[in-house]
Design a protein around this motif. Structure first.
Motif, short mmCIF file in Angstrom:
data_model
loop_
_atom_site.label_atom_id
_atom_site.label_comp_id
_atom_site.label_asym_id
_atom_site.label_seq_id
_atom_site.Cartn_x
_atom_site.Cartn_y
_atom_site.Cartn_z
N VAL A 95 0.83 -1.20 0.00
CA VAL A 95 0.00 0.00 0.00
C VAL A 95 0.87 1.26 0.00
O VAL A 95 0.53 2.25 -0.66
CB VAL A 95 -1.00 -0.02 1.18
CG1 VAL A 95 -1.72 1.30 1.33
CG2 VAL A 95 -2.00 -1.14 1.00
N THR B 134 0.55 3.99 -2.85
CA THR B 134 0.23 5.38 -2.51
C THR B 134 1.31 6.34 -3.01
O THR B 134 1.00 7.48 -3.37
CB THR B 134 0.04 5.53 -0.99
OG1 THR B 134 -0.95 4.60 -0.56
CG2 THR B 134 -0.41 6.92 -0.62
N LEU C 21 -4.85 8.34 -2.93
CA LEU C 21 -5.54 7.16 -2.39
C LEU C 21 -6.19 7.54 -1.06
O LEU C 21 -5.57 8.20 -0.24
CB LEU C 21 -4.54 6.01 -2.20
CG LEU C 21 -5.11 4.63 -1.94
CD1 LEU C 21 -5.88 4.13 -3.15
CD2 LEU C 21 -3.99 3.67 -1.62
N PHE D 125 -7.88 8.09 2.60
CA PHE D 125 -7.57 8.06 4.03
C PHE D 125 -6.22 8.67 4.38
O PHE D 125 -6.14 9.41 5.34
CB PHE D 125 -7.69 6.67 4.65
CG PHE D 125 -9.03 6.03 4.50
CD1 PHE D 125 -10.17 6.69 4.91
CD2 PHE D 125 -9.16 4.79 3.93
CE1 PHE D 125 -11.41 6.11 4.78
CE2 PHE D 125 -10.40 4.19 3.80
CZ PHE D 125 -11.54 4.86 4.23
N GLY D 126 -5.16 8.37 3.69
CA GLY D 126 -3.84 8.86 4.07
C GLY D 126 -3.73 10.37 4.02
O GLY D 126 -3.35 11.02 5.00
N SER D 127 -4.08 10.96 2.89
CA SER D 127 -3.95 12.41 2.76
C SER D 127 -4.99 13.13 3.62
O SER D 127 -4.70 14.18 4.21
CB SER D 127 -4.06 12.84 1.30
OG SER D 127 -5.30 12.44 0.76
N PRO E 255 1.34 10.55 4.09
CA PRO E 255 0.07 9.90 3.78
C PRO E 255 0.24 8.45 3.29
O PRO E 255 -0.62 7.60 3.54
CB PRO E 255 -0.54 10.77 2.67
CG PRO E 255 0.06 12.10 2.88
CD PRO E 255 1.45 11.83 3.37
N ASN F 132 -1.59 5.36 5.03
CA ASN F 132 -2.37 4.38 4.27
C ASN F 132 -1.87 2.97 4.53
O ASN F 132 -2.67 2.03 4.66
CB ASN F 132 -2.31 4.67 2.77
CG ASN F 132 -3.32 5.71 2.35
OD1 ASN F 132 -4.27 5.98 3.07
ND2 ASN F 132 -3.11 6.31 1.19
N TYR G 283 -4.59 0.36 6.00
CA TYR G 283 -4.99 -0.80 5.20
C TYR G 283 -4.35 -2.09 5.70
O TYR G 283 -4.96 -3.15 5.66
CB TYR G 283 -4.68 -0.57 3.71
CG TYR G 283 -5.60 0.43 3.07
CD1 TYR G 283 -6.93 0.12 2.84
CD2 TYR G 283 -5.14 1.69 2.70
CE1 TYR G 283 -7.79 1.04 2.25
CE2 TYR G 283 -5.99 2.61 2.11
CZ TYR G 283 -7.31 2.28 1.90
OH TYR G 283 -8.15 3.19 1.33
#
Length: 116
Positions: A9, A13, A19, A21-23, A48, A52, A56
Motif C-alpha cells: 500500500v 500510494t 488514495l 484516508f492517508g492524505s 500519507p 495508508n 490498510y
C-alpha cells in the motif's frame, strides 16, 4: 500479513498519492503543505503513504485474524499421539518378591523362636 500489505500500500500510494484516508488524515492532524524531501520523496506524499499502509495493513490483518479464527485456522490442534515404551524385567521383580518373602519368613521364624 501486516508487513506485506503495508509495503504494498505504501508503494501504491507513492505512485497514486490521492488514495483515500492517508492524505485526509495527514491534513486532519494539521499537516502542512511543504516541499521537504525525505529520500527524494516529498513529505506531503510520504506521510500519507505511511498512514495508508498502517490503516490498510491493520484492516487486512484484522479481517485475516477474524476469518482464520472463524474457520479454525487460528486454533491449531494436532492429532499427535505420544508413545512411550517401558521395558520391565520380570526376573528382577520375581527375585525381589522372593527375597522379601524369605525375609518375612525369617522375621516370623525369629518371632516364633523368641516366643517359645
Amino acid at each position: 500479513m501486516f508487513l506485506g500489505v503495508f509495503a504494498t500500500v505504501v508503494a501504491i500510494t507513492l505512485g497514486y498519492p490521492s488514495l483515500p484516508f492517508g492524505s485526509q488524515l495527514y491534513y486532519a492532524i494539521g499537516g502542512v503543505n511543504i516541499n521537504y524531501l525525505i529520500l527524494g520523496i516529498p513529505i506531503t506524499t510520504l506521510v500519507p503513504a505511511v498512514f495508508n499502509g498502517v490503516i490498510y495493513g491493520f484492516i487486512v490483518w484484522l479481517i485475516y485474524s477474524i476469518a482464520s479464527g472463524a474457520i479454525g485456522g487460528g486454533k491449531k490442534t494436532s492429532n499427535q499421539s505420544i508413545q512411550q515404551n517401558v521395558s520391565v524385567k520380570v526376573e528382577d521383580k520375581e527375585k525381589a518378591v522372593q527375597t522379601e518373602k524369605s525375609e518375612d519368613k525369617s522375621d516370623t521364624e525369629k518371632t516364633k523362636e523368641t516366643n517359645k
